[in-house]
Design a protein around this motif. Structure first.
Motif, mmCIF file in Angstrom:
data_model
loop_
_atom_site.group_PDB
_atom_site.id
_atom_site.type_symbol
_atom_site.label_atom_id
_atom_site.label_comp_id
_atom_site.label_asym_id
_atom_site.label_seq_id
_atom_site.Cartn_x
_atom_site.Cartn_y
_atom_site.Cartn_z
ATOM 1 N N UNK A 194 7.895 0.216 -2.461
ATOM 2 C CA UNK A 194 7.734 -0.944 -1.277
ATOM 3 C C UNK A 194 7.392 -0.196 0.089
ATOM 4 N N UNK A 195 7.354 1.407 0.480
ATOM 5 C CA UNK A 195 7.327 1.963 1.592
ATOM 6 C C UNK A 195 5.829 2.420 1.060
ATOM 7 N N UNK A 196 5.443 3.139 -0.781
ATOM 8 C CA UNK A 196 3.926 3.532 -0.574
ATOM 9 C C UNK A 196 2.890 2.067 -0.526
ATOM 10 N N UNK A 197 3.185 0.905 -0.428
ATOM 11 C CA UNK A 197 2.592 0.122 0.273
ATOM 12 C C UNK A 197 2.299 -0.270 0.606
ATOM 13 N N UNK A 198 3.537 -0.501 1.854
ATOM 14 C CA UNK A 198 3.375 -0.430 3.301
ATOM 15 C C UNK A 198 2.574 0.326 3.125
ATOM 16 N N UNK A 199 2.730 1.535 3.238
ATOM 17 C CA UNK A 199 1.774 2.666 3.727
ATOM 18 C C UNK A 199 0.185 2.161 3.387
ATOM 19 N N UNK A 200 0.070 1.878 1.772
ATOM 20 C CA UNK A 200 -1.057 2.012 1.607
ATOM 21 C C UNK A 200 -2.231 0.290 2.681
ATOM 22 N N UNK A 201 -1.105 -0.631 2.482
ATOM 23 C CA UNK A 201 -1.916 -1.651 3.220
ATOM 24 C C UNK A 201 -1.924 -1.009 4.259
ATOM 25 N N UNK A 202 -1.520 -0.193 4.918
ATOM 26 C CA UNK A 202 -1.393 0.025 6.217
ATOM 27 C C UNK A 202 -3.234 1.095 6.464
#
Length: 152
Positions: A59-67
């Protein structure tokens, strides 16, 4: 082990100790067959905690990718805005220059000149704002790329 009894008067103390000597070997083994499922529950909890940690990492990786993707899109939008406001400013500046020449020869009035200057000033303000927005968006991308933030 050994023993001594005061009822035996025929033997002295040392003799009783050696006569009553007994030897043994003991072995004890404890296998927790049923411990209220504590071990099994502890193992399950550990597995769940591990899986939760993996999910949180994803989830953290996905959030960073989204940002980061949003930052790239914002940069592209800022570039387009910069280019369009630059063109609008240049067009308003040229229009003001033409209108000023017409005003100088008496073919335009002061209201038209003032309106043209206001339009040019607004276009210049929009252009400056777009330029600094582009700089900011570039610095955001630099931050995510790990580059030091410098201002030239």
């Amino acid at each position: 082990g050994t023993g001594y009894s005061s009822a035996q008067v025929s033997s002295d103390f040392n003799q009783q100790l050696s006569d009553n000597l007994n030897q043994y070997i003991g072995f004890s083994l404890s296998i927790p067959i049923f411990n209220n499922f504590r071990t099994k529950i502890a193992v399950r909890k550990a597995k769940i905690s591990y899986e939760n940690a993996l999910v949180n990492e994803r989830q953290s990786e996905n959030n960073l990718s989204k940002i980061i993707n949003q930052a790239v899109l914002d940069l592209r939008a800022a570039e387009k805005s910069y280019n369009s406001t630059r063109q609008a400013f240049q067009a308003n500046q040229e229009a003001f220059d033409v209108l000023k020449q017409r005003y100088d020869v008496g073919l335009a009035n002061s209201i038209e000149l003032s309106t043209s200057q206001t339009n040019m000033n607004k276009a210049e303000f929009d252009f400056i704002q777009a330029r600094y927005n582009l700089i900011f968006r570039t610095k955001v991308i630099d931050y995510y790329l790990g580059k030091p933030i410098t201002f030239n």
